[in-house]
Scaffold this motif. Structure first.
Motif, PDB file in Angstrom:
ATOM      1  N   GLY A  94       0.774  -1.335  -0.122  1.00  0.00           N
ATOM      2  CA  GLY A  94      -0.188  -0.069   0.106  1.00  0.00           C
ATOM      3  C   GLY A  94       0.773   1.068  -0.211  1.00  0.00           C
ATOM      4  N   ILE A  95       1.921   1.307   0.821  1.00  0.00           N
ATOM      5  CA  ILE A  95       2.883   2.455   1.014  1.00  0.00           C
ATOM      6  C   ILE A  95       3.450   2.606  -0.444  1.00  0.00           C
ATOM      7  CG2 ILE A  95       4.986   3.176   1.905  1.00  0.00           C
ATOM      8  CD1 ILE A  95       4.368   1.858   4.507  1.00  0.00           C
ATOM      9  N   GLU A  96       3.681   1.528  -0.942  1.00  0.00           N
ATOM     10  CA  GLU A  96       4.654   1.649  -2.249  1.00  0.00           C
ATOM     11  C   GLU A  96       4.002   2.368  -3.716  1.00  0.00           C
ATOM     12  OE1 GLU A  96       6.974   1.135  -5.723  1.00  0.00           O
ATOM     13  OE2 GLU A  96       5.136   0.135  -5.437  1.00  0.00           O
ATOM     14  N   THR A  97       2.712   1.540  -3.430  1.00  0.00           N
ATOM     15  CA  THR A  97       1.656   2.042  -4.402  1.00  0.00           C
ATOM     16  C   THR A  97       1.358   3.518  -4.169  1.00  0.00           C
ATOM     17  OG1 THR A  97       0.560   0.025  -4.438  1.00  0.00           O
ATOM     18  CG2 THR A  97      -0.594   1.546  -5.890  1.00  0.00           C
ATOM     19  N   GLN A  98       1.066   3.914  -3.209  1.00  0.00           N
ATOM     20  CA  GLN A  98       0.918   5.198  -3.065  1.00  0.00           C
ATOM     21  C   GLN A  98       2.017   6.201  -3.291  1.00  0.00           C
ATOM     22  OE1 GLN A  98      -2.336   6.168  -2.735  1.00  0.00           O
ATOM     23  NE2 GLN A  98      -2.736   8.285  -1.741  1.00  0.00           N
ATOM     24  N   ALA A  99       2.842   5.913  -2.613  1.00  0.00           N
ATOM     25  CA  ALA A  99       4.219   6.758  -2.847  1.00  0.00           C
ATOM     26  C   ALA A  99       4.678   6.964  -4.207  1.00  0.00           C
ATOM     27  CB  ALA A  99       5.307   5.941  -2.186  1.00  0.00           C
ATOM     28  N   GLN A 100       4.309   5.662  -5.185  1.00  0.00           N
ATOM     29  CA  GLN A 100       4.665   6.040  -6.497  1.00  0.00           C
ATOM     30  C   GLN A 100       3.597   6.768  -7.194  1.00  0.00           C
ATOM     31  OE1 GLN A 100       4.388   2.371  -9.800  1.00  0.00           O
ATOM     32  NE2 GLN A 100       5.753   1.738  -7.794  1.00  0.00           N
ATOM     33  N   SER A 101       2.444   6.862  -6.741  1.00  0.00           N
ATOM     34  CA  SER A 101       1.483   7.745  -7.487  1.00  0.00           C
ATOM     35  C   SER A 101       2.058   9.248  -7.151  1.00  0.00           C
ATOM     36  CB  SER A 101       0.234   7.291  -7.060  1.00  0.00           C
ATOM     37  OG  SER A 101      -0.197   7.949  -5.781  1.00  0.00           O
ATOM     38  N   ARG A 316      -1.298   3.419   2.725  1.00  0.00           N
ATOM     39  CA  ARG A 316      -1.686   4.630   1.730  1.00  0.00           C
ATOM     40  C   ARG A 316      -2.054   5.885   2.648  1.00  0.00           C
ATOM     41  NH1 ARG A 316      -4.794   0.773  -1.188  1.00  0.00           N
ATOM     42  NH2 ARG A 316      -6.657   1.018  -0.215  1.00  0.00           N
ATOM     43  N   ALA A 317      -2.623   5.420   3.631  1.00  0.00           N
ATOM     44  CA  ALA A 317      -2.898   6.827   4.461  1.00  0.00           C
ATOM     45  C   ALA A 317      -1.817   7.173   5.156  1.00  0.00           C
ATOM     46  CB  ALA A 317      -4.081   6.370   5.577  1.00  0.00           C
ATOM     47  N   ALA A 318      -0.829   6.333   5.438  1.00  0.00           N
ATOM     48  CA  ALA A 318       0.463   6.821   6.296  1.00  0.00           C
ATOM     49  C   ALA A 318       1.262   7.778   5.312  1.00  0.00           C
ATOM     50  CB  ALA A 318       1.254   5.683   6.726  1.00  0.00           C
ATOM     51  N   VAL A 319       1.045   7.499   3.919  1.00  0.00           N
ATOM     52  CA  VAL A 319       1.996   8.250   3.020  1.00  0.00           C
ATOM     53  C   VAL A 319       1.263   9.747   2.807  1.00  0.00           C
ATOM     54  CG1 VAL A 319       2.589   8.182   0.398  1.00  0.00           C
ATOM     55  CG2 VAL A 319       2.691   6.192   1.705  1.00  0.00           C
ATOM     56  N   ASP A 320       0.123   9.579   2.679  1.00  0.00           N
ATOM     57  CA  ASP A 320      -0.730  10.824   2.601  1.00  0.00           C
ATOM     58  C   ASP A 320      -0.403  11.753   3.779  1.00  0.00           C
ATOM     59  OD1 ASP A 320      -1.668  10.158   0.180  1.00  0.00           O
ATOM     60  OD2 ASP A 320      -3.754   9.322   1.102  1.00  0.00           O
ATOM     61  N   LEU A 321      -0.430  11.201   5.075  1.00  0.00           N
ATOM     62  CA  LEU A 321      -0.214  12.034   6.034  1.00  0.00           C
ATOM     63  C   LEU A 321       1.088  12.438   6.232  1.00  0.00           C
ATOM     64  CD1 LEU A 321      -1.036  13.203   8.743  1.00  0.00           C
ATOM     65  CD2 LEU A 321      -0.944  11.105   9.811  1.00  0.00           C
ATOM     66  N   LEU A 322       2.271  11.488   5.749  1.00  0.00           N
ATOM     67  CA  LEU A 322       3.659  12.016   5.910  1.00  0.00           C
ATOM     68  C   LEU A 322       3.880  13.153   4.814  1.00  0.00           C
ATOM     69  CD1 LEU A 322       6.349  11.531   6.993  1.00  0.00           C
ATOM     70  CD2 LEU A 322       6.634   9.648   5.352  1.00  0.00           C
ATOM     71  N   LEU A 323       3.179  12.896   3.790  1.00  0.00           N
ATOM     72  CA  LEU A 323       3.448  14.041   2.719  1.00  0.00           C
ATOM     73  C   LEU A 323       3.060  15.392   3.213  1.00  0.00           C
ATOM     74  CD1 LEU A 323       2.806  12.034  -0.606  1.00  0.00           C
ATOM     75  CD2 LEU A 323       5.166  12.776   0.335  1.00  0.00           C
ATOM     76  N   GLN A 324       1.870  15.239   3.844  1.00  0.00           N
ATOM     77  CA  GLN A 324       1.347  16.555   4.347  1.00  0.00           C
ATOM     78  C   GLN A 324       2.258  17.174   5.405  1.00  0.00           C
ATOM     79  OE1 GLN A 324      -2.591  15.883   6.146  1.00  0.00           O
ATOM     80  NE2 GLN A 324      -3.122  15.072   4.064  1.00  0.00           N
TER      81      GLN A 324
ATOM     82  N   THR B 110       7.209  -2.026  -7.045  1.00  0.00           N
ATOM     83  CA  THR B 110       6.467  -2.915  -7.732  1.00  0.00           C
ATOM     84  C   THR B 110       5.555  -2.538  -8.845  1.00  0.00           C
ATOM     85  OG1 THR B 110       4.454  -2.465  -6.395  1.00  0.00           O
ATOM     86  CG2 THR B 110       5.888  -3.697  -5.016  1.00  0.00           C
ATOM     87  N   THR B 111       5.203  -3.656  -9.657  1.00  0.00           N
ATOM     88  CA  THR B 111       5.101  -3.454 -10.951  1.00  0.00           C
ATOM     89  C   THR B 111       3.586  -4.163 -11.273  1.00  0.00           C
ATOM     90  OG1 THR B 111       5.979  -5.536 -11.810  1.00  0.00           O
ATOM     91  CG2 THR B 111       7.194  -3.293 -11.807  1.00  0.00           C
ATOM     92  N   GLY B 112       2.917  -4.944 -10.432  1.00  0.00           N
ATOM     93  CA  GLY B 112       1.621  -5.380 -10.860  1.00  0.00           C
ATOM     94  C   GLY B 112       1.604  -6.281 -11.740  1.00  0.00           C
ATOM     95  N   TYR B 113       2.756  -6.575 -12.506  1.00  0.00           N
ATOM     96  CA  TYR B 113       3.072  -7.591 -13.599  1.00  0.00           C
ATOM     97  C   TYR B 113       2.752  -6.810 -14.890  1.00  0.00           C
ATOM     98  CZ  TYR B 113       2.395 -11.893 -10.388  1.00  0.00           C
ATOM     99  OH  TYR B 113       2.826 -12.736  -9.509  1.00  0.00           O
ATOM    100  N   GLN B 114       2.818  -5.578 -15.016  1.00  0.00           N
ATOM    101  CA  GLN B 114       2.547  -4.752 -15.826  1.00  0.00           C
ATOM    102  C   GLN B 114       3.822  -4.344 -16.541  1.00  0.00           C
ATOM    103  OE1 GLN B 114      -0.634  -4.341 -16.926  1.00  0.00           O
ATOM    104  NE2 GLN B 114      -1.043  -5.429 -15.234  1.00  0.00           N
ATOM    105  N   VAL B 115       4.035  -4.469 -17.745  1.00  0.00           N
ATOM    106  CA  VAL B 115       5.292  -4.033 -18.690  1.00  0.00           C
ATOM    107  C   VAL B 115       5.497  -2.660 -18.495  1.00  0.00           C
ATOM    108  CG1 VAL B 115       6.461  -4.176 -20.956  1.00  0.00           C
ATOM    109  CG2 VAL B 115       5.085  -6.272 -19.962  1.00  0.00           C
ATOM    110  N   ASP B 116       4.430  -1.770 -18.693  1.00  0.00           N
ATOM    111  CA  ASP B 116       4.717  -0.530 -18.678  1.00  0.00           C
ATOM    112  C   ASP B 116       4.980   0.090 -17.249  1.00  0.00           C
ATOM    113  OD1 ASP B 116       2.211  -1.052 -17.676  1.00  0.00           O
ATOM    114  OD2 ASP B 116       1.225   0.738 -18.229  1.00  0.00           O
ATOM    115  N   ALA B 117       4.698  -0.686 -16.367  1.00  0.00           N
ATOM    116  CA  ALA B 117       4.992  -0.234 -14.904  1.00  0.00           C
ATOM    117  C   ALA B 117       6.387  -0.767 -14.784  1.00  0.00           C
ATOM    118  CB  ALA B 117       4.099  -1.066 -13.800  1.00  0.00           C
TER     119      ALA B 117
END
Lengths: 362, 362
Positions: A94-101, A316-324, B110-117
DNA sequence: GTGAAAGCGCTAACAA
DNA sequence: TTGTTAGCGCTTTCAC
C-alpha cells in the motif's frame, strides 16, 4: 537506439550528463535544466531541440545531483519489523503504490522487532536524507528512535503502533492504525456472546508490540464489563512456530479456556494447526479468534474468525499523512481507520461441556 | 544531547555538515573526512578530537554528497510484481537482510505484472543511480527493460524468472531460481504415482509469468513420459480471487480431472477453498497441488501439497550474485537452487471412482 | 530567452 | 600528518 552503447569490452560508456546534452544541443546547462523541468522561460524551439537531443543521447537525470542541490530527495524511508508477516507486506504494498503515485521513492528496512536494529536502520535512512519516515517500532511510548526523530524534527508517521493507547492525545506522535483496544474488546464481546466465559488471550510479547498490549486491554475490559475474570495472557515470542506444549498446558488446566483470542492472525493460525495436531477440533472443542485479517485467513476452512484491519489502506493513509507533514502542514491528529469483525468459522457457540476440564463450566 | 535542537517554532536547525565539524574541531574538511572514514593517515589525537566533535554535534554524513562524489550509491534496486503474494514478500525480506549485512540499502518498486510499470519503475531506479537491480519481470525472454539494462551495462539479477527455460545458456541473463521445469515435472510425477491419470493444470498467465510456463512444460513432460495425454492449462489472471465457475466447468466434463496442479500456492489455496465451497472434498474427491511453498500453506489442514522453493534464500543469493557483478566479477552462470516437494495432505491416492464424471476412468 | 557561476556535501588528488 | 582545491551533476540566482 540511444547512446550510450556498451563498449563491447564489457565496460560501458558513462551515462551522459546535462553538460553533454548542453554541448550537443549548443546551449548552456541552465537552459537544458529549464527545458527538462519546464521551469523558467525557454523558447519553444530551443526546448524542442534540447528535448530531442536529450532523448537521442539517452539522457537520464542524475537524482543525486538534483537532490543534493535541492536538499530534498522525494524518498520516503520505511522501517518495518518484518516482511514475512503478511500484514506488514501488504501494508508495504500500500505504501509503495501510494508513494509511486506521488512520484516518491521508498527505501525499505526491516528490524526484526529489535530495538538496536531500529536504531541502526533509522540512522542509515537519515544518512540517506529521506524526506520522512513511515515506521512501526517495538514500543512507541518508549522509543529512542522516535525521540531522535522528534528532536531533529524529522517528519514521520507510525503505522500499527498506537501510542497513547485508548487516549491518544492530539499532540502526540502521528500514527495510522485501527483502534486496537476497541477492536480487541469487540472481538472478545463477540466470543462472550457465543456463550464463552473462560476466554484466554495469547499475545505477541508486549515489549515488542504495543498493539498487542492494547488488544489485551480490550480483552480485559470486555471480560470485566461482563463480570468475568480475565487471565494473564500467554506472551509468545514472534519467532515461535510451535505452540503445542503451551497449549497442552493451558488446556490441561482444571478450568480450561473454551475460547482463545490471539493477538494476531499468524499466531491464531499456528494455534489452530497445533490444536488439531493435539486432536482437538476447532471450533467444536476450542474456539479461536485472531487479529489482522490477512488474506490467507480466508483460505482456511473454516475461515479464520478475526478482526480485519484495512492493511493496505493504512499504508496509503500513512503516505498521505507523511506527505502533508513534509509539506509543513500542521498535524491534526492520528488517522484511526475502521476495522471490521470477520465472523468466520473458527469461533462458535460454546459447547455444553468442555472435554478437557474436569470441572464443569459455572 | 547532540545538536541540532528543534528551534521550538517547529522549524529545525539544519543538520551539521562536514564543514561545520571541521570548523568546530579546528581542522580541515579533508581531515574530518579521513578521520570519519578511517581512510588515509590521521593522527590519533586529531582523529579522537574529530570523532568527539562529530558526535557532539550529532553529525550525520550526507550520503548524497558522498555518493555523488563516488558515482556509486551502495543502493540496490528491487523491482517485483507485488508484495501481496507471500513468495515475493519473503524473498524481499531475504534481499533486505542480506543487503543490510553488506551495508547496502534497497529501493523497492512494484509493478503489478505490468510491462509499462516495469518500464517506469526501472527508469526511476536508474535515475536514482542504483548500483544494480534485482528484479522479476513478466517475460524475461522478451523484456524491453532487460534489453535496456543489457545495453547500458547495468548489473542485474533476475529472481524467479528462468530465462532460457530448460536450457539456460551460460551466456544468458543472470538469474536465481529453482528449476521450474524439473520441479513441475516431479510434482506431476508424484501425482501420477498416486494413481492419478487425468491431471489438469491451472496456471498464472504465461504472458505474465515465464515460470508458470516452465512449470507447465514440466507437467507436459511428465504426462507424456507416462503415456498420458495432457490438456491445455487453464490460464488464470493473477487478480482472480474466485475460481468457482471455472472449476465447475472443468469438473463437470465427461472425464474430469482427478488432480489439479496449480502453478502457485495462492492459486492452489483459492482452488481448494472454492472446491470445498462447491461441496467437493479435498483430497478425497479432488487432489490439489501447488507451487511455491509459502509458509501459510503449512497452516492449512491438511497441509498444502506443494513444491517448496527456498524463497528467502533466493533473495539472499541474488544479493550475493549482484554484488559480485557490481564488483566486476565475471558472470559464471545462474544460481539454480534446490527445491523440495512437500507431500502435504491435499493430494492423495486417486479414488476408485470419481464422483463427477459420467465416464469411468480408463 | 539565455548564459555564467555559485554551491548543495562530500572525497581524493596533490601540495606542503 | 594535514590543508587546499577540484569536481561529482544538478538547479538557481543574477546578469545580460
Amino acid at each position: 537506439m540511444p547512446n550510450p552503447q556498451p563498449s563491447g569490452d564489457g565496460s560501458v560508456a558513462k551515462a551522459p550528463t546535462i553538460k553533454e546534452v548542453a554541448a550537443a544541443a549548443g546551449v548552456s546547462v541552465a537552459t537544458v535544466s529549464r527545458a527538462l523541468n519546464a521551469s523558467g522561460a525557454v523558447h519553444g524551439t530551443t526546448s524542442a531541440k534540447v528535448l530531442a537531443v536529450a532523448r537521442q543521447l539517452g539522457f537520464r537525470p542524475n537524482l543525486m545531483g538534483r537532490n543534493l542541490r535541492a536538499t530534498r530527495t522525494r524518498t520516503l524511508g520505511v522501517m518495518l519489523p518484518t516482511l514475512n508477516h503478511p500484514v506488514f507486506a501488504e501494508c508495504l504494498q500500500g505504501i509503495e503504490t501510494q508513494a509511486q503515485s506521488h512520484q516518491q521513492v521508498i527505501a525499505v528496512s526491516t528490524t526484526g522487532y529489535q530495538v538496536d536494529a531500529e536504531e541502526r536502520a533509522s540512522e542509515r535512512l537519515l544518512q540517506q536524507r529521506v524526506d520522512g519516515l513511515i515506521l512501526t517500532v517495538a514500543d512507541a511510548a518508549h522509543s529512542s528512535v522516535l525521540d531522535k526523530l522528534d528532536a531533529e524534527g524529522v517528519p514521520y508517521v507510525l503505522v500499527f503502533n498506537q501510542p497513547g493507547g485508548t487516549q491518544p492525545s492530539l499532540a502526540a506522535r502521528p500514527f495510522v492504525s485501527v483502534d486496537n483496544f476497541l477492536a480487541g474488546r469487540q472481538m472478545v464481546e463477540h466470543l462472550l456472546s457465543l456463550g464463552h466465559q473462560r476466554v484466554h488471550m495469547l499475545a505477541g510479547q508486549f515489549q515488542q508490540s504495543d498493539r498487542s498490549l492494547q488488544r489485551f486491554l480490550g480483552y480485559q475490559a470486555a471480560m470485566s464489563a461482563a463480570g468475568l475474570t480475565w487471565s494473564q495472557p500467554l506472551e509468545v515470542p514472534f519467532t515461535t512456530c510451535d505452540m503445542r506444549s503451551e497449549l497442552q498446558d493451558l488446556l490441561g488446566r482444571r478450568s480450561p479456556p473454551t475460547a482463545l483470542f490471539c493477538s494476531n492472525d499468524q499466531l491464531a493460525m499456528t494455534v489452530i494447526r497445533d490444536l488439531r495436531d493435539l486432536g482437538l477440533r476447532v471450533p467444536e472443542q476450542v474456539s479461536v479468534a485472531g487479529f489482522d485479517g490477512v488474506q490467507v485467513g480466508e483460505w482456511l476452512s473454516p475461515v479464520l474468525t478475526t478482526v480485519v484491519q484495512p492493511t493496505a489502506e493504512i499504508g496509503r493513509a500513512a503516505v498521505d499523512l507523511l506527505l502533508q507533514l513534509i509539506a509543513g502542514e500542521r498535524y491534526l491528529g492520528p488517522a484511526l481507520l475502521h476495522h471490521t469483525l470477520r465472523l468466520g468459522g473458527t469461533a462458535s457457540q460454546r459447547a455444553q461441556q468442555h472435554q478437557a476440564g474436569s470441572v464443569p463450566p459455572p
